[in-house]
Design a protein around this motif. Sequence first.
Motif: not given
Length: 706
Positions: A53, A73, A76-78, A80, A129
């Motif tokens: 991401q 980060s 980590d596709t989740k 923040h 989306n």
Amino acid sequence: MASEGHDAGGSAPGPPKLQFVPFASALDAGFWHQLTQKKLNEYRLDESAKPIQGHYYNGDPPGLPSRLTLEFSAFDTKAHIPARSCPALGSLYNTNTLDSFKKFDKKALLEQAANEIWEAIESGAALDNPVLLNRFLLLTFADLKKYHFYYWFCFPALCLPEGIELVKPPVSIGEKFSKTQVLEFQRSFDAFCQAAGSAPQPYFLIRSSGDSFSMSPLCKFPEIVTDEDKVSLGVYDPSTLAQYPGWPLRNLLVLVALHWGSRVSSLEVVCLRDRTLQGDRDIKHSLSFEIKLPHVAPGQGCPKAVGWEKNQKGGMGPRMVNLSECMDPKRLAESSVDLNLKLMRWRLVPTLDLEKVISTKCLLLGAGTLGCNVARTLMGWGVRNITFVDNAKISYSNPVRQPLYEFEDCLGGGKSKALAAAEKLQRIFPGVTADGCNMSIPMPGHPVNFSEETMNQAAKEVEKLEALIAQHDVVFLLMDTRESRWLPTVIAASQKKLVINAALGFDTFVVMRHGLKKGRPEEAGDPAANVPGSSDLLGSSLFSNIPGYKLGCYFCNDVVAPGDSTRDRTLDQQCTVSRPGLSMIAGALAVELMVSVLQHPEGGYAVASSSDDRMNEPPTSLGLVPHQIRGFLSRFDNVLPVSLAFDKCTACSVKVIDQYEKDGFQFLAKVFNSSHSFLEDLTGLTLLHQETQAAEIWDMSDDEVI
């Protein structure tokens, strides 16, 4: 401007076409460090696509490129997303070789990504989306020996065949709107984002009536387009150029042309740019323009796509970042040291528990030829905590055989071996915690009762040795004399520490692990379990199926107590005269034995492997876990004998350990100051000798009678 970034036919005659500012990739050092860890510990040889991401920001000052940023980060596709940024979903393709990176089919990769975007547009999924429109690709190769990272970034954008015709050219909303309208637009957008979960929305619909505005998600278009209010299209725009919108608008316009082109002939677009200038928020520089919306018929297939980023020279090619120059040399060394170990797990030993090895604290009693070679091999296995104990100084004969010392270490009477060895380890690899302790180890047959001062010094040395053994996980016995191994054997047996013993002859050696005879939970109710004797010999094979708690120590094969072996020695007997390669072989095997024991689920309690097990299935991913390795260099041969603990052993038998734990230094002082008879009387060896002598006399009497 670059043709791919502004490819809508700007040089062709006729009405002006809308042009777009492409993304510039911004991959920070944290991303590459995280990729390194992922490659070593998780991806290994896997080249399949990995979800990542990124994010883009729309508040940069004029002149900066439109950046798509990937940070540590990104994996980590989740994770923040930073404030005032929009997410972009990507796929990472990390190749194993530079050749694979160069030969990767980038055209096919782009077409695949474009088809996925087109499918999301055609099915309407992107209306619900819109983040699905912001896909990107990252092709990489990580050269982890040099810390060179090769990469090629792609943000796939679908191209409408005729381009997008401009009806009204871009102007800032500060010129088009009144101050009241600008503030109302800003307030309405904030309310829209707040309702959607506070994060900025990449795409939105704008309904305006006089000075008022309201924002809605894209999927609401059929409901509001019939209203009398004016409807415009909004995009959170990362571009900083005054006349050109950013890359995220491209795929949005394809979606709008497909779904709404038959209903809307022209459309106003607002590119929101949300800057903070001198502490004050400012959106007046946001762009507004009007386009003629082409009609895209359903079912015509995916349009052509572009998106591969140009390199620093402006050509179509990858980029490379060299992190070795900006990394802390100590961190670089630490990562490189572990590289070989982690590579072992990729194909050869996937179940290898490296953390168990690296975290093991090793105490090396002896910093001579064996100690130096053991230490170097431990570092090769990634062990980070090593302590030396020795009371000798470096002599002129040492450096050629003991690889941690140099000629200068011999000058002025010689440096302390223990201190010099620890210092050299840290110079070789700053990531290791190495300590040296210059002390002698009290020994049987070497009296300490000459004075109160001598007794106090011996007591302090015993106390220090007990503390050192308690602070470490594995104890290596690497000393010159047999009797110097007695005290650490007793202490380690009492503290239930794993002991690895190595000793040299001229062309022979023995490497062995001592049995852990105490502390096994399932044996706690069996008082005989820790006292193997003749019944064990009758019920067990000497060569197989002997668990670690029944294995003998270095002294278990002796039938006499250790004494002063240095008395009346000639010069060749005073030194350990061995073939030069023997210590390297024995030292390496000692460490390999330790690692094999650590990899076994039972650890030091593991059943001993013997020579008979060489054709059987090994108990660990590294192979056998022997009790002893006895080598014969003259024959270039090793054997793996197994021996049971001796219930009359002068070092590890229950009587000796119980007496040590009960009386402490008082018991040890008796051992140091007494002759052989004290330990032999305590353990029952004296009685055994007497019985043996009586049997010999009886046999001789029978002969005489016959």
